[in-house]
Design an enzyme around this catalytic site. Sequence first.
Site, PDB file in Angstrom:
ATOM      1  N   ASN A 153      -9.200   3.749 -46.501  1.00  0.00           N
ATOM      2  CA  ASN A 153      -9.605   2.545 -45.770  1.00  0.00           C
ATOM      3  C   ASN A 153      -8.636   2.388 -44.603  1.00  0.00           C
ATOM      4  OD1 ASN A 153     -10.128  -0.032 -44.855  1.00  0.00           O
ATOM      5  ND2 ASN A 153      -9.394  -1.077 -46.714  1.00  0.00           N
ATOM      6  N   LYS A 175      -8.716   0.313 -42.273  1.00  0.00           N
ATOM      7  CA  LYS A 175      -8.575  -1.086 -41.825  1.00  0.00           C
ATOM      8  C   LYS A 175      -8.684  -1.140 -40.291  1.00  0.00           C
ATOM      9  CE  LYS A 175      -6.039  -2.070 -46.012  1.00  0.00           C
ATOM     10  NZ  LYS A 175      -5.040  -2.844 -46.717  1.00  0.00           N
ATOM     11  N   HIS A 231     -13.412  -6.673 -49.964  1.00  0.00           N
ATOM     12  CA  HIS A 231     -11.972  -6.388 -49.922  1.00  0.00           C
ATOM     13  C   HIS A 231     -11.229  -7.725 -49.871  1.00  0.00           C
ATOM     14  CE1 HIS A 231      -8.056  -5.131 -48.495  1.00  0.00           C
ATOM     15  NE2 HIS A 231      -8.370  -3.911 -48.876  1.00  0.00           N
ATOM     16  N   GLU A 260      -8.835  -8.713 -48.193  1.00  0.00           N
ATOM     17  CA  GLU A 260      -8.563  -9.204 -46.829  1.00  0.00           C
ATOM     18  C   GLU A 260      -9.789  -9.901 -46.249  1.00  0.00           C
ATOM     19  OE1 GLU A 260      -7.009  -5.503 -45.290  1.00  0.00           O
ATOM     20  OE2 GLU A 260      -5.276  -5.725 -46.602  1.00  0.00           O
ATOM     21  N   GLU A 284      -8.081  -3.695 -56.961  1.00  0.00           N
ATOM     22  CA  GLU A 284      -6.963  -3.784 -56.023  1.00  0.00           C
ATOM     23  C   GLU A 284      -6.219  -5.100 -56.230  1.00  0.00           C
ATOM     24  OE1 GLU A 284      -7.669  -1.104 -52.374  1.00  0.00           O
ATOM     25  OE2 GLU A 284      -8.583  -3.034 -51.958  1.00  0.00           O
ATOM     26  N   GLY A 310      -0.412  -3.039 -49.593  1.00  0.00           N
ATOM     27  CA  GLY A 310       0.505  -2.969 -48.460  1.00  0.00           C
ATOM     28  C   GLY A 310       1.926  -3.414 -48.755  1.00  0.00           C
ATOM     29  N   SER A 358      -1.085   0.226 -52.519  1.00  0.00           N
ATOM     30  CA  SER A 358       0.150   1.001 -52.415  1.00  0.00           C
ATOM     31  C   SER A 358       0.103   2.363 -53.105  1.00  0.00           C
ATOM     32  CB  SER A 358       1.347   0.176 -52.923  1.00  0.00           C
ATOM     33  OG  SER A 358       1.550  -0.956 -52.083  1.00  0.00           O
TER      34      SER A 358
END
Length: 249
Positions: free
Chosen positions: A9, A11, A93, A95, A163, A169, A209
């Site tokens: 991904n 992003k 996701h 985010e 996730e 991250g 991660s």
Amino acid sequence: MAQKLAAGNWKMNGTSASLAEIDAMLAAYPSPNCGILICPPATLLERMSRRIGDGPIATGAQDCHAAASGAHTGDTSAGMIKDAGGAYVIVGHSERRTDHGETDAIVRAKAEAAVGAGLVAIVCVGETETQRDEGVTLDVIGTQLAGSIPDNVTGVTLVVAYEPVWAIGTGRIPTIDQIVEVHDFIRARLVERFGGDVGTTVSLLYGGSVKPSNAAEIFAVGNVDGALVGGASLKAADFGAIIDALQDA
Ligand code: PGA
């Protein structure tokens, strides 16, 4: 058996120059024994898909709108993703859930549209750090699974990515026991809802991660069929090391 899948991904990262990473990956993996997927930003999807052609790397998008077309400025429909050469789309996701207020119902509608357009929907679920500390991780995941996954899925059209929000991250990952617990739970819920034929064949990805240094231990978990990788998917060398670990798992 669920298909093994290494999914990248990107992003909001990457411009034309980043397409060189795809050339490096195509050269390194002429016939991988696992699925490889890159979800670049929308601006690169068609060019990346063309560049890969019949090659062994699939492409996908990072989001889609639930509607097929219409007055939705800035959005992309599942059919447009398919038309641009994409085969997958990530929906829900964290985010998107956080930055764009996407609820389980919205994610479900997007996943339904994706499958209806002939794409594979990668539905993301995951708890926040507060929720894990409060001991409600499995409740949260159970609610997200029930609310975000539509009825019209099969082991071919659905992938689920676990996730943990706090692992994305940050360089931190859950313990292996925690990954085992959540992935076994997701598998059981899928089998309960869709039956064994579908439930056991949905690929379950871990994300958050994942790096060359921790990939092998994560892929050794029974119900982990691959990974959804952010930062470490941007460079062919790092992503390649993760693909190697999955091929060996
Ligand atoms: P990360 O992101 O690998 O950079 O933690 C994973 C993701 O958000 O899909």
